[in-house]
Design an enzyme around this catalytic site. Structure first.
Site, PDB file in Angstrom:
ATOM      1  N   GLY A 276     -10.766  -3.186   3.487  1.00 37.55           N
ATOM      2  CA  GLY A 276     -11.341  -2.088   4.272  1.00 37.55           C
ATOM      3  C   GLY A 276     -10.840  -2.054   5.713  1.00 37.55           C
TER       4      GLY A 276
ATOM      5  N   LYS B 253       1.852   2.155  -5.114  1.00 36.30           N
ATOM      6  CA  LYS B 253       2.343   1.612  -6.390  1.00 36.30           C
ATOM      7  C   LYS B 253       1.357   1.909  -7.524  1.00 36.30           C
ATOM      8  CE  LYS B 253       2.370  -2.412  -4.398  1.00 36.30           C
ATOM      9  NZ  LYS B 253       2.104  -2.035  -3.008  1.00 36.30           N
TER      10      LYS B 253
ATOM     11  N   THR C  39      -8.414  -3.406  -0.236  1.00 41.83           N
ATOM     12  CA  THR C  39      -9.012  -4.701  -0.575  1.00 41.83           C
ATOM     13  C   THR C  39     -10.011  -5.150   0.477  1.00 41.83           C
ATOM     14  OG1 THR C  39      -7.071  -5.339  -1.825  1.00 41.83           O
ATOM     15  CG2 THR C  39      -8.454  -7.138  -1.062  1.00 41.83           C
TER      16      THR C  39
ATOM     17  N   THR D 172       3.122 -12.687   2.770  1.00 38.99           N
ATOM     18  CA  THR D 172       2.254 -13.199   1.721  1.00 38.99           C
ATOM     19  C   THR D 172       2.936 -14.425   1.117  1.00 38.99           C
ATOM     20  OG1 THR D 172       0.880 -12.601  -0.168  1.00 38.99           O
ATOM     21  CG2 THR D 172       3.133 -11.672  -0.133  1.00 38.99           C
TER      22      THR D 172
ATOM     23  N   GLN E  68       1.958  -6.042  -3.288  1.00 39.89           N
ATOM     24  CA  GLN E  68       2.421  -6.200  -1.901  1.00 39.89           C
ATOM     25  C   GLN E  68       3.701  -5.378  -1.675  1.00 39.89           C
ATOM     26  OE1 GLN E  68       1.425  -9.545  -3.564  1.00 39.89           O
ATOM     27  NE2 GLN E  68      -0.468  -8.590  -2.965  1.00 39.89           N
TER      28      GLN E  68
ATOM     29  N   GLY F 258      -4.579  -4.223  -3.736  1.00 34.02           N
ATOM     30  CA  GLY F 258      -5.565  -3.183  -4.029  1.00 34.02           C
ATOM     31  C   GLY F 258      -4.780  -1.950  -4.426  1.00 34.02           C
ATOM     32  N   HIS F 259      -4.764  -1.642  -5.713  1.00 33.43           N
ATOM     33  CA  HIS F 259      -3.959  -0.534  -6.218  1.00 33.43           C
ATOM     34  C   HIS F 259      -4.879   0.628  -6.592  1.00 33.43           C
ATOM     35  CE1 HIS F 259      -0.421  -3.426  -7.297  1.00 33.43           C
ATOM     36  NE2 HIS F 259      -0.730  -3.409  -6.021  1.00 33.43           N
TER      37      HIS F 259
ATOM     38  N   ASP G  17       0.811  -1.221   0.000  1.00 30.85           N
ATOM     39  CA  ASP G  17       0.000   0.000   0.000  1.00 30.85           C
ATOM     40  C   ASP G  17       0.843   1.269   0.000  1.00 30.85           C
ATOM     41  OD1 ASP G  17      -2.190  -1.701   0.124  1.00 30.85           O
ATOM     42  OD2 ASP G  17      -2.224  -1.659   2.317  1.00 30.85           O
TER      43      ASP G  17
ATOM     44  N   LYS H  28      -0.676   4.445  -7.940  1.00 31.51           N
ATOM     45  CA  LYS H  28      -0.520   5.825  -8.422  1.00 31.51           C
ATOM     46  C   LYS H  28       0.719   5.924  -9.307  1.00 31.51           C
ATOM     47  CE  LYS H  28       0.918  10.412  -7.651  1.00 31.51           C
ATOM     48  NZ  LYS H  28       0.783  11.725  -7.112  1.00 31.51           N
TER      49      LYS H  28
HETATM   50  P1  GDP Z   1      -0.751   0.388  -3.501  1.00 33.21           P
HETATM   51  O1  GDP Z   1      -1.344  -0.892  -3.059  1.00 33.21           O
HETATM   52  O2  GDP Z   1       0.726   0.443  -3.290  1.00 33.21           O
HETATM   53  O3  GDP Z   1      -1.113   0.748  -4.916  1.00 33.21           O
HETATM   54  O4  GDP Z   1      -1.368   1.524  -2.567  1.00 33.21           O
HETATM   55  P2  GDP Z   1      -2.921   1.665  -2.141  1.00 33.21           P
HETATM   56  O5  GDP Z   1      -3.688   2.137  -3.308  1.00 33.21           O
HETATM   57  O6  GDP Z   1      -3.389   0.442  -1.462  1.00 33.21           O
HETATM   58  O7  GDP Z   1      -2.814   2.755  -1.014  1.00 33.21           O
HETATM   59  C1  GDP Z   1      -2.221   3.989  -1.277  1.00 33.21           C
HETATM   60  C2  GDP Z   1      -3.242   5.095  -0.933  1.00 33.21           C
HETATM   61  O8  GDP Z   1      -2.541   6.306  -0.887  1.00 33.21           O
HETATM   62  C3  GDP Z   1      -4.314   5.262  -1.984  1.00 33.21           C
HETATM   63  O9  GDP Z   1      -5.502   5.657  -1.353  1.00 33.21           O
HETATM   64  C4  GDP Z   1      -3.783   6.415  -2.845  1.00 33.21           C
HETATM   65  O10 GDP Z   1      -4.809   7.146  -3.491  1.00 33.21           O
HETATM   66  C5  GDP Z   1      -3.098   7.228  -1.809  1.00 33.21           C
HETATM   67  N1  GDP Z   1      -1.962   8.033  -2.251  1.00 33.21           N
HETATM   68  C6  GDP Z   1      -0.968   7.693  -3.140  1.00 33.21           C
HETATM   69  N2  GDP Z   1      -0.046   8.666  -3.182  1.00 33.21           N
HETATM   70  C7  GDP Z   1      -0.454   9.630  -2.322  1.00 33.21           C
HETATM   71  C8  GDP Z   1       0.089  10.871  -1.916  1.00 33.21           C
HETATM   72  O11 GDP Z   1       1.165  11.293  -2.313  1.00 33.21           O
HETATM   73  N3  GDP Z   1      -0.628  11.588  -0.998  1.00 33.21           N
HETATM   74  C9  GDP Z   1      -1.803  11.151  -0.487  1.00 33.21           C
HETATM   75  N4  GDP Z   1      -2.416  11.922   0.403  1.00 33.21           N
HETATM   76  N5  GDP Z   1      -2.340   9.979  -0.853  1.00 33.21           N
HETATM   77  C10 GDP Z   1      -1.680   9.229  -1.741  1.00 33.21           C
HETATM   78  P1  IMO Z   2      -0.877  -4.138  -2.294  1.00 34.88           P
HETATM   79  O1  IMO Z   2      -0.437  -4.661  -3.642  1.00 34.88           O
HETATM   80  C1  IMO Z   2      -0.946  -4.638   2.015  1.00 34.88           C
HETATM   81  C2  IMO Z   2      -1.033  -8.740   3.547  1.00 34.88           C
HETATM   82  C3  IMO Z   2      -2.294  -9.182   4.249  1.00 34.88           C
HETATM   83  C4  IMO Z   2      -1.713 -10.145   5.274  1.00 34.88           C
HETATM   84  C5  IMO Z   2      -0.594 -10.810   4.493  1.00 34.88           C
HETATM   85  C6  IMO Z   2      -0.968 -12.166   3.906  1.00 34.88           C
HETATM   86  O2  IMO Z   2      -2.172  -3.430  -2.308  1.00 34.88           O
HETATM   87  O3  IMO Z   2       0.236  -3.378  -1.644  1.00 34.88           O
HETATM   88  P2  IMO Z   2      -2.471 -12.821   1.816  1.00 34.88           P
HETATM   89  O4  IMO Z   2      -3.909 -12.565   1.532  1.00 34.88           O
HETATM   90  O5  IMO Z   2      -1.517 -12.278   0.804  1.00 34.88           O
HETATM   91  O6  IMO Z   2      -2.183 -14.265   2.120  1.00 34.88           O
HETATM   92  O7  IMO Z   2      -2.196 -12.045   3.214  1.00 34.88           O
HETATM   93  O8  IMO Z   2      -0.245  -9.923   3.446  1.00 34.88           O
HETATM   94  N1  IMO Z   2      -1.223  -8.215   2.184  1.00 34.88           N
HETATM   95  C7  IMO Z   2      -1.149  -6.913   1.863  1.00 34.88           C
HETATM   96  N2  IMO Z   2      -0.976  -5.825   2.652  1.00 34.88           N
HETATM   97  N3  IMO Z   2      -1.041  -4.504   0.678  1.00 34.88           N
HETATM   98  C8  IMO Z   2      -1.183  -5.574  -0.118  1.00 34.88           C
HETATM   99  O9  IMO Z   2      -1.157  -5.486  -1.456  1.00 34.88           O
HETATM  100  C9  IMO Z   2      -1.285  -6.850   0.470  1.00 34.88           C
HETATM  101  N4  IMO Z   2      -1.449  -8.101  -0.008  1.00 34.88           N
HETATM  102  C10 IMO Z   2      -1.401  -8.921   1.044  1.00 34.88           C
HETATM  103  O10 IMO Z   2      -2.953  -8.102   4.848  1.00 34.88           O
HETATM  104  O11 IMO Z   2      -1.122  -9.419   6.323  1.00 34.88           O
HETATM  105 MG    MG Z   3      -2.864  -1.586  -1.797  1.00 33.78          MG
END
Ligand code: GDP
Ligand code: IMO
Ligand code: MG
Length: 427
Positions: free
Chosen positions: A301, A16, A299, A238, A223, A40-41, A13, A18
């Site tokens: 919540g 990536k 993913t 994971t 991840q 969840g991207h 999270d 963005k």
């Molecule tokens: P990912 O899994 O690495 O793609 O990241 P996620 O989408 O799960 O979580 C990143 C969160 O940070 C998302 O809600 C993005 O919209 C938000 N985000 C990304 N870059 C920035 C930033 O520079 N500032 C803020 N405030 N939010 C950001």
């Molecule tokens: P993105 O790509 C954050 C975490 C789960 C749990 C562990 C194992 O959005 O960054 P799994 O379902 O993979 O067997 O769960 O890994 N996890 C993540 N945490 N971002 C993710 O993906 C994740 N994918 C799995 O929360 O702790």
């Molecule tokens: Mg994510």
């Protein structure tokens, strides 16, 4: 032309989605290489806001081919649903393809993920319950069913029949659950096959040909490195490798073809699920970060655990990935703090250590040693040039740059594509 790999450098999270959506403008081909719909991207662009679980974040450009690589485990129902939702919102997905070698998530995988978590009771891993662990376990145990198997329905029935006998024995005899019907699962997967067959390809050829044409290829990580089964906080990890090395295996490219490895770091730390996190703030500061940044899983919540930037973990991550550059996201989240902390070492059994322990028993005992830096207490999300950032923000970024031992070439100051500061002449 090069391959750029975009890698999660912490516990996932990092932003990536963005970064890939932003950089894909210049790319011709994007490959998701690991994980499954546990990812969840989030992407915020002119089409709106999207939470992509399986479709690569490069899908929003007319010129990018998007591949779901062999290293991904694909839940066909989730993929079809995501594609339909994208289409309904006006996004063209006709350039999306799936590796014939990608393993499929089957209904018994999701069931077993849940049952195994229940059985772990107080020691649950906090998985996303999407069937990821069981699907990768079957891949290694040579019990998997792959996307390519959908192309031959006779063979699919035979393969499914033998695997399902075994899985039903586990469901009923170990967990006391109901068995799955072969006919039902087979019919469902035949329907998925009808939908997905035109998308299933030998994708390594597509990557190689794009490189031969001199096109830019991007590897999209899922991840984060500290969730890697080898180097992460095992067993709270994971089940596939989110590292740059995992990018080679999961996309089918040799290491020599990757030119740039971008490590994506949040300006602080978060983690969702169980397992050690030395800088976790179980206090009002942690709550403040969570609410300011809306740190809830894309993913599941679930509220994300929040804490200060961990330099020990970050330099470890940089080392095992070989980052050539770093991206710092969410710097704007720190706008309101008067003092910022960076964890520069751990106290373990009375001694100071500066490495990330392999044992979680040790890591759980580690107490963070902090260095304080002044905050900037100003809004930065409108800034587009590094020199225009407040001096304290630049000082913070410079400190992170020293920690990760590579240049910080992108700073993200907001969710939108445009809320980005590029550094250096390499863009
Ligand atoms: P990912 O899994 O690495 O793609 O990241 P996620 O989408 O799960 O979580 C990143 C969160 O940070 C998302 O809600 C993005 O919209 C938000 N985000 C990304 N870059 C920035 C930033 O520079 N500032 C803020 N405030 N939010 C950001
Ligand atoms: P993105 O790509 C954050 C975490 C789960 C749990 C562990 C194992 O959005 O960054 P799994 O379902 O993979 O067997 O769960 O890994 N996890 C993540 N945490 N971002 C993710 O993906 C994740 N994918 C799995 O929360 O702790
Ligand atoms: Mg994510």
């Amino acid at each position: 032309m090069p391959i750029i790999a975009v890698i999660g450098a912490q516990w996932g999270d990092e932003g990536k989605g963005k970064v890939v959506d932003l950089l894909a403008e210049k790319a011709n081909l994007i490959v998701r290489f690991s994980g499954g719909d546990n990812a969840g991207h989030t992407v915020v662009n002119p089409y709106g806001e999207f939470k992509l679980h399986i479709v690569p974040a490069g899908i929003f450009y007319a010129h990018t081919v998007c591949l779901i690589g062999n290293g991904v485990v694909v839940n066909p129902a989730v993929l079809i649903d995501e594609v339909n939702q994208l289409n309904e919102r006006g996004v063209d997905t006709s350039r999306l393809f799936i590796s014939d070698r990608a393993h499929l998530i089957m209904p018994y995988h999701t069931l077993l993920d849940g049952l195994e978590e229940e059985a772990r009771a107080g020691k649950a891993l906090g998985t996303t319950r999407k069937g990821i662990g069981p699907a990768f376990a079957d891949k290694i145990a040579r019990l998997g069913i792959r996307a390519g198997d959908l192309l031959d329905k006779e063979a699919l029935r035979e393969r499914l029949g033998s695997v399902l006998d075994y899985k039903n024995a586990i469901l009923t005899k170990v967990y006391g659950a109901d068995p799955l019907s072969l006919e039902k699962v087979y019919q469902d997967y035949c329907r998925y096959a009808d939908y997905l067959a035109p998308l299933i390809r030998e994708t390594t050829i597509m990557v190689a040909e794009a490189l031969d044409r001199g096109e830019l290829v991007m590897l999209e990580g899922a991840q984060g490195s500290l969730l890697d089964p080898d180097f992460g906080t095992y067993p709270y990890t994971t089940s596939s490798s989110p590292l740059a090395g995992g990018g080679c295996l999961g996309a089918g490219v040799g290491p020599s073809r990757i030119d740039r490895i971008l490590g994506v770091f949040k300006a602080y730390c978060t983690r969702v699920g169980s397992g050690p996190m030395p800088t976790e703030l179980a206090d009002e500061v942690g709550d403040m970060i969570r609410e300011r940044a809306h740190e809830y899983g894309a993913t599941t919540g679930r509220p994300r655990r929040c804490g200060w930037f961990d330099a020990v973990a970050a330099s470890f991550s940089s080392r095992i990935n070989g980052f050539t550059e770093a991206v710092i996201t969410r710097l704007d989240v720190l706008d309101t703090f008067s003092r910022l902390k960076i964890c520069v070492g751990y106290k373990l059994n009375g001694e100071t250590i500066d490495y990330f322990p392999g044992s979680i028993a040790a890591l759980e005992k580690c107490q963070p040693i902090y260095k304080e830096l002044p905050g900037w207490q100003a809004t930065i999300s409108h800034i587009r040039k590094y020199q225009q950032l407040p001096a304290e923000a630049r000082q913070y970024v410079d400190r992170l740059e020293e920690i990760v031992s590579c240049p910080v070439s992108i700073i993200s100051v907001g969710r939108g594509r445009g809320q980005t500061i590029f550094r250096g002449s390499n863009w």
